[in-house]
Design an enzyme around this catalytic site. Structure first.
Site, PDB file in Angstrom:
ATOM      1  N   ASP A 195      44.231  45.384  37.256  1.00 49.42           N
ATOM      2  CA  ASP A 195      44.198  46.097  38.539  1.00 49.42           C
ATOM      3  C   ASP A 195      44.618  47.567  38.380  1.00 49.42           C
ATOM      4  O   ASP A 195      45.404  48.090  39.178  1.00 49.42           O
ATOM      5  CB  ASP A 195      45.094  45.408  39.568  1.00 49.42           C
ATOM      6  N   ASP A 222      39.936  42.873  36.198  1.00 43.08           N
ATOM      7  CA  ASP A 222      39.590  43.496  37.484  1.00 43.08           C
ATOM      8  C   ASP A 222      40.122  44.922  37.590  1.00 43.08           C
ATOM      9  O   ASP A 222      40.655  45.329  38.622  1.00 43.08           O
ATOM     10  CB  ASP A 222      40.167  42.667  38.646  1.00 43.08           C
TER      11      ASP A 222
END
Length: 373
Positions: A195, A222
């Site tokens: 992230d 991600d």
């Protein structure tokens, strides 16, 4: 993003310290010093003694500016239209630009993003002093909520390491969370693992536009995600190697969470994806449908981009949750190149036609906003 059990990670800390060392122990000169001349820590952007205008503030870790921390400079910039000129250094702190501080600009004075590093090491599962944990949003090193924000030649980093905290399962660790409309980043770097870059909006019904040009982002899980309308042009995305997982996939480059009502999500154009990991060990993307918005229809278009062999060319997309299959989302490609772009299973790689691709351009996504160079 969803956590995965990880036990070790590559360290960025030594790298960050070395890359921000300009001269001897942060020598702070923007270029080679000449005999008889004084260093110019703010490069061509003036100084407190030669201020460009009253709304230009200077940050210098050694005291040669108006402030020694970026956070203090942001606090002093109460209003709209301030510029922060930041001298080379490692600024270990969290920083937040609230919605009232609109049209703010941060400039890395040396015009090299390796020299100006804003870094901290909170993760989603890090305990807070008052109890509880930070969560993904609270883990961000820098949070930008104001409209009209621009950054040039800055590194945003989160150097929290899984290997140092085997007891923490919330391993999301954000380097930058940006939520404002008309947010532009030029020649910036975003360093982290899970992230790393959170391109988001202030509210579900707000369609914030963001532009990233000539930027570099790295991570594993991600590491570019969120619900903003975001254009990434001439950017480099690099996936990290891992020693804590025995097999693929090691992670996912993009995880958009575009609202269903938003016609435009992430656009990646004229960029490249490279990898430190073995060939095929990364997925290009997976859709994030958060529990706070189960009607989200994540959107990602990757066009005219070089996909290296680190991307799984056979199955570049996967589900985050089986209840929200990627095939029902808005994922598409157009004229990509490289080993990671080879189409061997057509149903796994939705392609735009030329007429469809004409609607997936920077100008279409940004509308009436034209970010400066």
């Amino acid at each position: 993003m969803l956590s995965q059990p990880h036990r070790s990670s590559l360290s960025r800390r030594g790298f960050l310290g070395a890359s921000a060392a300009a001269g001897a122990v942060l020598g702070l000169a923007s270029g080679p010093a000449r005999a008889g001349t004084r260093p110019r820590p703010f490069g061509r952007y003036g100084s407190p003694a030669a201020r460009r205008d009253p709304r230009t503030l200077y940050v210098h870790p050694g005291g040669a500016g108006d402030f020694t921390t970026v956070r203090d400079a942001v606090t002093a910039a109460s209003g709209s239209g301030y510029t922060l000129v930041i001298a080379p250094g490692v600024y270990r702190q969290t920083v937040a630009v609230d919605p009232a501080r609109t049209e703010m600009t941060w400039i890395g004075a040396s015009e090299n993003p390796r020299d100006v590093v804003i870094v901290y090491d909170n993760a989603a599962g890090t305990p807070k002093p008052g109890g509880g944990t930070y969560g993904t949003t609270g883990s961000a090193t820098a949070t930008v909520q104001a409209d009209g924000f621009t950054a040039r030649w800055i590194t945003f980093a989160n150097d929290w390491l899984r290997a140092d905290h085997p007891d923490i399962t919330g391993t999301q660790a954000v380097a930058l969370k940006v939520q404002g409309d008309r947010s532009a980043f030029h020649h910036c770097r975003f360093l982290g693992h899970q992230d790393t870059l959170y391109a988001d909006t202030m509210a579900l019904g707000t369609f914030a536009r963001q532009y990233f040009a000539h930027c570099y982002a790295e991570g594993d899980v991600d590491f570019v995600f969120g619900r903003a309308t975001a254009v990434f042009e001439h950017c480099h995305f690099r996936t990290l190697d891992r020693t804590d997982l025995p097999a693929a996939p090691y992670g996912f480059v993009f995880a958009p969470s575009t609202a269903g009502a938003n016609p435009l999500g992430f656009l990646v154009t004229r960029s490249r994806v490279s990898s430190e990991a073995p060939d095929g060990f990364y997925k290009l993307a997976r859709p994030w449908v958060p529990s706070s918005d189960t009607t989200a229809r994540p959107m990602l278009t990757v066009r005219d981009t070089r996909l290296g062999p680190g991307v799984d060319a056979v199955a570049p997309y996967t589900n985050m949750r089986d209840a929200h299959p990627w095939q029902s989302m808005r994922f598409a490609e157009y004229r990509n190149t490289g080993r990671g772009a080879v189409v061997s299973v057509p149903e796994n790689r939705p392609q735009l036609s030329a007429s469809q691709a004409a609607s997936h351009t920077r100008d279409r996504y940004l509308g009436d906003w034209r970010p400066g160079a």
